[in-house]
Design an enzyme around this catalytic site. Structure first.
Site, PDB file in Angstrom:
ATOM      1  N   LYS A 116       0.815  -1.220   0.000  1.00 11.89           N
ATOM      2  CA  LYS A 116       0.000   0.000   0.000  1.00 11.89           C
ATOM      3  C   LYS A 116       0.846   1.267   0.000  1.00 11.89           C
ATOM      4  CE  LYS A 116      -4.225  -1.897   1.963  1.00 11.89           C
ATOM      5  NZ  LYS A 116      -3.842  -3.287   1.690  1.00 11.89           N
ATOM      6  N   GLU A 200      -3.071   7.920   7.038  1.00 17.97           N
ATOM      7  CA  GLU A 200      -3.556   8.844   6.025  1.00 17.97           C
ATOM      8  C   GLU A 200      -4.837   9.514   6.502  1.00 17.97           C
ATOM      9  OE1 GLU A 200      -4.165   6.327   2.662  1.00 17.97           O
ATOM     10  OE2 GLU A 200      -6.188   5.746   3.271  1.00 17.97           O
ATOM     11  N   GLU A 275      -9.448   0.730  -6.163  1.00 15.92           N
ATOM     12  CA  GLU A 275     -10.434   1.222  -5.212  1.00 15.92           C
ATOM     13  C   GLU A 275     -10.203   2.699  -4.926  1.00 15.92           C
ATOM     14  OE1 GLU A 275     -10.588  -1.238  -1.744  1.00 15.92           O
ATOM     15  OE2 GLU A 275     -11.335  -2.963  -2.876  1.00 15.92           O
ATOM     16  N   GLU A 288      -6.304   1.781  -3.001  1.00 16.85           N
ATOM     17  CA  GLU A 288      -5.404   0.657  -3.237  1.00 16.85           C
ATOM     18  C   GLU A 288      -5.828  -0.060  -4.504  1.00 16.85           C
ATOM     19  OE1 GLU A 288      -5.753  -2.356  -0.231  1.00 16.85           O
ATOM     20  OE2 GLU A 288      -7.911  -2.113  -0.080  1.00 16.85           O
ATOM     21  N   ASN A 290      -6.363  -3.945  -5.914  1.00 18.74           N
ATOM     22  CA  ASN A 290      -6.453  -5.369  -5.607  1.00 18.74           C
ATOM     23  C   ASN A 290      -6.072  -6.151  -6.853  1.00 18.74           C
ATOM     24  OD1 ASN A 290      -7.498  -5.423  -2.813  1.00 18.74           O
ATOM     25  ND2 ASN A 290      -9.177  -4.300  -3.728  1.00 18.74           N
ATOM     26  N   PHE A 348     -23.170  -9.855  15.375  1.00 18.01           N
ATOM     27  CA  PHE A 348     -22.536 -10.439  14.191  1.00 18.01           C
ATOM     28  C   PHE A 348     -21.404 -11.404  14.542  1.00 18.01           C
ATOM     29  CE2 PHE A 348     -24.490  -6.484  12.966  1.00 18.01           C
ATOM     30  CZ  PHE A 348     -25.155  -6.801  11.803  1.00 18.01           C
TER      31      PHE A 348
END
Length: 684
Positions: A116, A200, A275, A288, A290, A348
């Site tokens: 990254k 960032e 993205e 980034e 992928n 979840f």
């Protein structure tokens, strides 16, 4: 073209690749761990090779074993799927050095984009908009705080090798930056073996929109429109759609062109995704790249009519792309819901175990025929009776619909979710139903903070209000009438004492703590041949017709002339009462007793047995591995202090004390496998 390929993955993506390979006439080899010996991808493949024990570090992350499986079976090429080794440049290079074709980008492109920090530098050099931040690895938590102060809160702390929501924290102050750096670094070291972390700027009210790319070995690179991936929970995608209802045609073109420029800068070949984070003014910044096939690739396939897996295979075999940028279609609207093995009503938490029933909705569109528009598609790696193991991620499968427009796709998805039967474990289907029905989602007014803002206290049953709750009562009465009809037709009944079915009933809807709500219901005109009956619930009238058969879970038919699909079941699966009928529709669920008037009166006299008081115990909320117990007998513990850590499905879950107290006993040992509601710690 290849005659045999190996899929270095498991689950739904392995099954997905196998389907396209079969369509192309290519034989397939599956690899599997001990936990997956009976998995669906193993059964679908032409050959299968065991590569080790259940933990992924001993099987699916063992590069040498996977390469050996290729040589053993004569596989000429390898498709990595996503996750595991799919973005490991060293693995891709080793595969190529062994004379096996890697169905994905070249290792040098993967290396350039997989980091990254380095990818941001490359993106900036290629003219791609980049978000403000420090792109060099940070060594200490104090340094992270200092940098965050300079950028200005909020900031995002990210692991350089991170992905899938792991190794990522958002900090709004110095304390969160300090703690987030430490936590992020530890998680990155554990998950990826790389603890480099950078900071960032965090764009508030952001949209997460990504551009699908495809490139060949002849320098041709196309963008295949965008995907809207803003509905996320804890930075993991929940629901995706294509196209995005938010961005303009000009923004779409600019994002696509910048994504292509970045791909050309690293000589990218195969499928990949760039993205972006997009602000409310449609300003966009590179996040980034992928370098693999994305989980959500089916929505792009739906609107373009392209099979991305087939294109990846053909490109790896040296073929040119069969289309130009001007040929890329954008037809209709597609939505994908990730169906996960987790309990939305328990925050979840992962849910593992055997799939007692697994009945996806009927498919009208398949991975091997993506050109068939406006249908329903299910990509899954499980089947009836299969096991959801604790060793891997929680995704059971993906439900994809393709409609003529966005509202049509939403309606199709709600109906498809109604017909998705999963029993034996919990799933997030009720939560997906709630998202699809939320007015802000329907209007397109959402961003990546949507779930955190609207479900800040977790997800509860009341978060899915039904537009017509009397319909659920009517369905319970209808199904009960079917049972009574069968009982009345049993032969050999004593003369003069045959079962006579009446018209008037009382439906008692069971609630929490033994509470119940009675509703007067009349069932008339029942016709067993046509499956039709008239049902009055209070002053509401329902004419229900269905070919439903007793013992089934899914019920479809028409109600007042409109088609519907719901789920009904009676017996122990209905939970609160073995005689209750459980009805589920549009994410709402009720447990109802359908009684005669006399039985309803007697029911009110029944005593209520309260459940045992477990407030003194810390219970395991899920099945998993107890990796740490942070307290000892006699220790004073304050509310909010860490008590234990449980690991399941590659995620660590920390249990905290809810009140102040003194530890009386530690009832479970570190390293023990826990069941749901197993006691770990007892307080005095």
């Amino acid at each position: 073209m290849f005659t045999k390929i190996l899929i270095a993955n498991r689950g739904e993506i392995a099954c997905r690749v196998i389907k396209t390979a079969q369509k192309m006439g290519i034989k397939t080899v599956a690899v599997y761990s001990d936990a997956d010996k009976d998995a669906r991808h193993v059964l679908l493949a032409d050959e299968a090779v065991n590569i080790g024990p259940a933990p992924s570090r001993d099987s699916y992350l063992q590069a040498d074993k996977i390469i050996a499986a290729c040589k053993q079976t004569g596989a000429q090429a390898l498709h990595p799927g996503y996750g595991f080794l799919s973005e490991n440049a060293s693995f891709a290079k080793k595969v190529e050095e062994e004379g096996i074709v890697f169905i994905g980008p070249k290792h040098y492109s993967m290396a350039a984009m997989g980091d990254k920090i380095e990818s941001k530098k490359l993106a900036g050099a290629a003219g791609v908009n980049c978000i403000p931040g420090v792109n060099s690895a940070i060594e200490t938590a104090e340094e992270a705080v200092e940098i965050a102060q300079g950028i200005g809160y909020p900031v995002m702390i990210k692991a350089s090798a991170g992905g899938g929501g792991k190794g990522l924290r958002v900090a709004y102050n110095d304390k969160e930056a300090f703690e987030g750096f430490t936590s992020c670094r530890n998680e990155a070291r554990s998950s990826f073996g790389d603890d480099r972390v950078f900071v960032e700027k965090y764009v508030e009210e952001p949209r997460h929109i990504e551009i699908q790319l495809i490139g060949d070995s002849f320098g041709n690179i196309l963008y295949l429109n965008e995907r809207e991936c803003s509905l996320q929970r804890r930075h993991q995608k929940v629901l995706e759609e294509a196209p995005s209802s938010f961005i303009s045609e000009a923004t779409r073109k600019a994002m696509g062109e910048q994504a292509v420029a970045l791909a050309k800068a690293v000589n990218y070949q195969s499928a990949g995704t760039v993205e972006f984070v997009v602000g409310k003014d449609q300003s966009f910044y590179f996040l980034e790249m992928n370098t693999r096939l994305q989980v959500e690739h089916p929505v792009t396939e739906c609107i373009t009519g392209l099979d991305l897996v087939e294109l990846m295979i053909r490109i790896a075999a040296g073929e040119k792309l069969p289309l130009r940028q001007a040929d890329v279609k954008r037809e209709g609207w597609a939505i994908e819901c990730r169906i996960n093995a987790e309990d939305p009503f328990r925050n979840f938490l992962p849910s593992t175990g055997r799939l007692v029933r697994f009945q996806p909705p009927a498919q009208t569109m398949f991975a091997s025929d993506v050109s068939q528009w406006f249908g329903v598609r299910v990509d899954t790696g499980v089947q009836d009776g299969g096991e959801i193991p604790m060793f891997y991620d929680s995704m059971i499968g993906k439900l994809i619909v393709h409609g003529k427009d966005r509202l049509d796709a939403i309606a199709k998805m709600r109906e498809a979710l109604n017909g998705f039967v999963i029993r034996g474990i919990s799933s997030n289907i009720p939560f997906q139903a709630a998202l699809l029905a939320h007015p802000k989602f329907v209007s397109g007014d959402f961003n990546t903070g949507f779930i955190a803002e609207n479900y800040s206290s977790g997800f509860r049953a009341e978060d899915v209000p039904h537009e017509d709750p009397d319909l659920l009562i009517a369905l319970a009465a209808y199904v009960n009438r079917k049972y009574l009809n069968r009982a009345s037709n049993i032969t050999g009944q004593m003369e003069g004492h045959e079962l006579e079915v009446g018209v008037d009933f009382v439906v008692v809807t069971l609630g929490q703590l033994g509470s119940s709500t009675p509703t007067q219901v009349a069932v008339t005109g029942f016709d067993d041949k046509s499956g039709c009956s008239s049902i009055m619930v209070g002053t509401s009238s329902y004419q229900i017709c269905s070919d439903f058969r007793l013992g089934e879970v899914r019920i479809s038919g028409s109600c007042n002339g409109r088609a519907f699909t719901a789920q009904v079941e009676r017996g122990s699966l209905a939970g609160k009462n073995p005689l209750a009928i459980r009805v589920s529709h549009n994410g709402t669920q009720i447990d109802a007793l359908v009684l005669s008037k006399r039985a309803a009166k007697l029911y009110t006299l029944m005593p209520y047995k309260a459940p045992p008081d477990m407030s003194r115990y810390v219970l395991s909320p899920m099945p998993g591995l107890l990796v740490d117990v942070a307290v000892v007998p006699g220790q004073k513990v304050l509310a909010g202090e860490r008590v234990a850590v449980i690991e399941a499905m590659k995620m660590e879950n920390v249990l905290f004390a809810t009140t102040d107290g003194v530890v009386a006993k530690v009832l479970a040992a570190k390293g023990e496998s826990l069941t749901v509601d197993q006691a770990i710690v007892e307080f005095a």
